[in-house]
Design a protein around this motif. Structure first.
Motif, PDB file in Angstrom:
ATOM      1  N   ALA A  46       0.838  -1.207   0.000  1.00 18.81           N
ATOM      2  CA  ALA A  46       0.000   0.000   0.000  1.00 18.81           C
ATOM      3  C   ALA A  46       0.871   1.254   0.000  1.00 18.81           C
ATOM      4  O   ALA A  46       0.580   2.224  -0.710  1.00 18.81           O
ATOM      5  CB  ALA A  46      -0.935   0.003   1.205  1.00 18.81           C
ATOM      6  N   LEU A  47       1.957   1.227   0.765  1.00 21.40           N
ATOM      7  CA  LEU A  47       2.866   2.377   0.784  1.00 21.40           C
ATOM      8  C   LEU A  47       3.527   2.534  -0.590  1.00 21.40           C
ATOM      9  O   LEU A  47       3.621   3.645  -1.112  1.00 21.40           O
ATOM     10  CB  LEU A  47       3.915   2.218   1.884  1.00 21.40           C
ATOM     11  N   HIS A  48       3.966   1.437  -1.182  1.00 24.52           N
ATOM     12  CA  HIS A  48       4.564   1.499  -2.515  1.00 24.52           C
ATOM     13  C   HIS A  48       3.581   2.116  -3.521  1.00 24.52           C
ATOM     14  O   HIS A  48       3.951   3.006  -4.289  1.00 24.52           O
ATOM     15  CB  HIS A  48       4.982   0.103  -2.978  1.00 24.52           C
ATOM     16  N   THR A  52       4.008   5.707  -5.574  1.00 21.66           N
ATOM     17  CA  THR A  52       4.246   5.648  -7.020  1.00 21.66           C
ATOM     18  C   THR A  52       3.055   6.033  -7.888  1.00 21.66           C
ATOM     19  O   THR A  52       3.206   6.158  -9.103  1.00 21.66           O
ATOM     20  CB  THR A  52       4.726   4.244  -7.432  1.00 21.66           C
ATOM     21  N   THR A  53       1.872   6.234  -7.270  1.00 15.38           N
ATOM     22  CA  THR A  53       0.694   6.578  -8.081  1.00 15.38           C
ATOM     23  C   THR A  53       0.167   7.982  -7.841  1.00 15.38           C
ATOM     24  O   THR A  53      -0.615   8.486  -8.646  1.00 15.38           O
ATOM     25  CB  THR A  53      -0.470   5.605  -7.818  1.00 15.38           C
ATOM     26  N   GLY A  54       0.552   8.604  -6.726  1.00 19.21           N
ATOM     27  CA  GLY A  54       0.015   9.922  -6.393  1.00 19.21           C
ATOM     28  C   GLY A  54      -1.365   9.873  -5.775  1.00 19.21           C
ATOM     29  O   GLY A  54      -1.987  10.904  -5.532  1.00 19.21           O
ATOM     30  N   ARG A  55      -1.857   8.673  -5.490  1.00 22.72           N
ATOM     31  CA  ARG A  55      -3.155   8.466  -4.829  1.00 22.72           C
ATOM     32  C   ARG A  55      -2.929   7.613  -3.588  1.00 22.72           C
ATOM     33  O   ARG A  55      -2.122   6.684  -3.606  1.00 22.72           O
ATOM     34  CB  ARG A  55      -4.122   7.733  -5.764  1.00 22.72           C
ATOM     35  N   CYS A  56      -3.671   7.905  -2.510  1.00 22.95           N
ATOM     36  CA  CYS A  56      -3.520   7.125  -1.277  1.00 22.95           C
ATOM     37  C   CYS A  56      -4.149   5.751  -1.425  1.00 22.95           C
ATOM     38  O   CYS A  56      -5.325   5.624  -1.790  1.00 22.95           O
ATOM     39  CB  CYS A  56      -4.170   7.847  -0.101  1.00 22.95           C
ATOM     40  N   THR A  57      -3.349   4.743  -1.120  1.00 24.54           N
ATOM     41  CA  THR A  57      -3.814   3.360  -1.085  1.00 24.54           C
ATOM     42  C   THR A  57      -3.636   2.854   0.334  1.00 24.54           C
ATOM     43  O   THR A  57      -2.581   3.046   0.937  1.00 24.54           O
ATOM     44  CB  THR A  57      -3.007   2.480  -2.058  1.00 24.54           C
ATOM     45  N   TYR A  58      -4.668   2.229   0.858  1.00 27.81           N
ATOM     46  CA  TYR A  58      -4.648   1.696   2.215  1.00 27.81           C
ATOM     47  C   TYR A  58      -4.955   0.208   2.176  1.00 27.81           C
ATOM     48  O   TYR A  58      -5.475  -0.305   1.185  1.00 27.81           O
ATOM     49  CB  TYR A  58      -5.703   2.397   3.088  1.00 27.81           C
ATOM     50  N   TRP A  59      -4.685  -0.467   3.302  1.00 28.42           N
ATOM     51  CA  TRP A  59      -5.110  -1.851   3.493  1.00 28.42           C
ATOM     52  C   TRP A  59      -6.345  -1.809   4.376  1.00 28.42           C
ATOM     53  O   TRP A  59      -6.321  -1.267   5.478  1.00 28.42           O
ATOM     54  CB  TRP A  59      -4.026  -2.699   4.140  1.00 28.42           C
ATOM     55  N   ARG A  64     -10.147  -6.838   4.171  1.00 28.49           N
ATOM     56  CA  ARG A  64      -8.949  -7.610   3.843  1.00 28.49           C
ATOM     57  C   ARG A  64      -8.529  -7.420   2.388  1.00 28.49           C
ATOM     58  O   ARG A  64      -8.249  -8.374   1.670  1.00 28.49           O
ATOM     59  CB  ARG A  64      -9.126  -9.101   4.161  1.00 28.49           C
ATOM     60  N   GLU A  65      -8.519  -6.153   1.953  1.00 30.58           N
ATOM     61  CA  GLU A  65      -8.105  -5.851   0.585  1.00 30.58           C
ATOM     62  C   GLU A  65      -7.575  -4.424   0.516  1.00 30.58           C
ATOM     63  O   GLU A  65      -7.825  -3.615   1.404  1.00 30.58           O
ATOM     64  CB  GLU A  65      -9.269  -6.029  -0.390  1.00 30.58           C
ATOM     65  N   TYR A  66      -6.867  -4.130  -0.562  1.00 33.26           N
ATOM     66  CA  TYR A  66      -6.386  -2.773  -0.794  1.00 33.26           C
ATOM     67  C   TYR A  66      -7.534  -1.908  -1.274  1.00 33.26           C
ATOM     68  O   TYR A  66      -8.429  -2.382  -1.955  1.00 33.26           O
ATOM     69  CB  TYR A  66      -5.271  -2.765  -1.844  1.00 33.26           C
ATOM     70  N   TRP A  67      -7.484  -0.639  -0.892  1.00 29.80           N
ATOM     71  CA  TRP A  67      -8.460   0.314  -1.425  1.00 29.80           C
ATOM     72  C   TRP A  67      -7.798   1.656  -1.655  1.00 29.80           C
ATOM     73  O   TRP A  67      -6.969   2.094  -0.878  1.00 29.80           O
ATOM     74  CB  TRP A  67      -9.695   0.430  -0.535  1.00 29.80           C
ATOM     75  N   VAL A  68      -8.139   2.236  -2.775  1.00 25.04           N
ATOM     76  CA  VAL A  68      -7.658   3.554  -3.134  1.00 25.04           C
ATOM     77  C   VAL A  68      -8.734   4.533  -2.684  1.00 25.04           C
ATOM     78  O   VAL A  68      -9.893   4.425  -3.100  1.00 25.04           O
ATOM     79  CB  VAL A  68      -7.417   3.676  -4.655  1.00 25.04           C
ATOM     80  N   LYS A  69      -8.343   5.467  -1.823  1.00 16.72           N
ATOM     81  CA  LYS A  69      -9.306   6.425  -1.282  1.00 16.72           C
ATOM     82  C   LYS A  69      -9.987   7.174  -2.427  1.00 16.72           C
ATOM     83  O   LYS A  69      -9.321   7.745  -3.280  1.00 16.72           O
ATOM     84  CB  LYS A  69      -8.601   7.413  -0.349  1.00 16.72           C
ATOM     85  N   GLY A  70     -11.307   7.110  -2.448  1.00 15.99           N
ATOM     86  CA  GLY A  70     -12.094   7.819  -3.445  1.00 15.99           C
ATOM     87  C   GLY A  70     -12.410   7.015  -4.686  1.00 15.99           C
ATOM     88  O   GLY A  70     -13.112   7.494  -5.567  1.00 15.99           O
ATOM     89  N   GLU A  71     -11.924   5.778  -4.755  1.00 13.02           N
ATOM     90  CA  GLU A  71     -12.159   4.955  -5.941  1.00 13.02           C
ATOM     91  C   GLU A  71     -13.645   4.741  -6.214  1.00 13.02           C
ATOM     92  O   GLU A  71     -14.081   4.779  -7.353  1.00 13.02           O
ATOM     93  CB  GLU A  71     -11.447   3.606  -5.767  1.00 13.02           C
ATOM     94  N   SER A  73     -16.186   6.376  -3.963  1.00  9.57           N
ATOM     95  CA  SER A  73     -16.935   7.533  -3.457  1.00  9.57           C
ATOM     96  C   SER A  73     -16.677   8.806  -4.257  1.00  9.57           C
ATOM     97  O   SER A  73     -17.482   9.729  -4.212  1.00  9.57           O
ATOM     98  CB  SER A  73     -16.564   7.799  -1.992  1.00  9.57           C
ATOM     99  N   GLY A  74     -15.534   8.874  -4.917  1.00  7.55           N
ATOM    100  CA  GLY A  74     -15.144  10.111  -5.585  1.00  7.55           C
ATOM    101  C   GLY A  74     -14.439  11.085  -4.661  1.00  7.55           C
ATOM    102  O   GLY A  74     -13.979  12.132  -5.098  1.00  7.55           O
ATOM    103  N   HIS A  75     -14.339  10.757  -3.373  1.00  7.19           N
ATOM    104  CA  HIS A  75     -13.682  11.615  -2.387  1.00  7.19           C
ATOM    105  C   HIS A  75     -12.201  11.247  -2.349  1.00  7.19           C
ATOM    106  O   HIS A  75     -11.736  10.570  -1.453  1.00  7.19           O
ATOM    107  CB  HIS A  75     -14.323  11.456  -1.010  1.00  7.19           C
ATOM    108  N   GLN A  76     -11.482  11.746  -3.319  1.00  4.10           N
ATOM    109  CA  GLN A  76     -10.113  11.323  -3.560  1.00  4.10           C
ATOM    110  C   GLN A  76      -9.094  12.043  -2.693  1.00  4.10           C
ATOM    111  O   GLN A  76      -9.338  13.141  -2.212  1.00  4.10           O
ATOM    112  CB  GLN A  76      -9.776  11.559  -5.033  1.00  4.10           C
ATOM    113  N   GLN A  77      -7.956  11.386  -2.538  1.00  3.24           N
ATOM    114  CA  GLN A  77      -6.810  11.982  -1.857  1.00  3.24           C
ATOM    115  C   GLN A  77      -5.643  11.996  -2.839  1.00  3.24           C
ATOM    116  O   GLN A  77      -5.170  10.942  -3.269  1.00  3.24           O
ATOM    117  CB  GLN A  77      -6.435  11.171  -0.609  1.00  3.24           C
ATOM    118  N   TRP A  78      -5.187  13.193  -3.170  1.00  3.87           N
ATOM    119  CA  TRP A  78      -4.058  13.381  -4.080  1.00  3.87           C
ATOM    120  C   TRP A  78      -2.822  13.658  -3.244  1.00  3.87           C
ATOM    121  O   TRP A  78      -2.764  14.647  -2.512  1.00  3.87           O
ATOM    122  CB  TRP A  78      -4.353  14.508  -5.060  1.00  3.87           C
TER     123      TRP A  78
END
Length: 127
Positions: A46-48, A52-59, A64-71, A73-78
């Protein structure tokens, strides 16, 4: 946790202090105001992805899966910057938040449940 190897820089990976599940808390803060938005968890992958993408990815510990904030909901984190604390056991991600950061729809995860606390005062300095 997923078994897939991460492409995280080995020098960063060697410094991280993870919990028993391989996770590090990640504090998310609005880059220009300092507003603390949320707390998530990242493993090496998730840190990698965040670096490398400019978007926050969390576990997601619950799903029990990765999620990109706003994927969804549209409430993105840049991502604007990422730092480790002095002990390398927490991550600070400064972002430009689009919309609400909290899953409840609030701007931050700390808007709704403020506790009563005695406010401390720093001692006055003698001259």
């Amino acid at each position: 946790m997923p078994a897939r190897p991460s492409d995280l820089d080995p020098t960063i990976a060697a410094r991280l202090k993870r919990d028993a599940d391989g996770l590090v808390p990640a504090i998310c803060q609005q880059y220009d105001t300092g507003e603390v938005l949320m707390l998530g968890y990242m493993d090496d992958e998730a840190l990698h992805r965040t670096l490398t993408t400019g978007r926050c990815t969390y576990w997601s510990r619950s799903r029990r899966e990765y999620w990109v904030k706003g994927e969804t909901s549209g409430h993105q984190q840049w991502v604007k910057s990422v730092a480790l604390d002095c002990d390398a056991d927490a991550i600070l991600v400064k972002v430009d938040q689009v919309g609400a950061a909290c899953h409840t729809g609030d701007r931050t995860c700390w808007d709704a449940d403020v506790l009563d606390a005695v406010a401390g005062e720093r001692p006055k300095q003698s001259s």
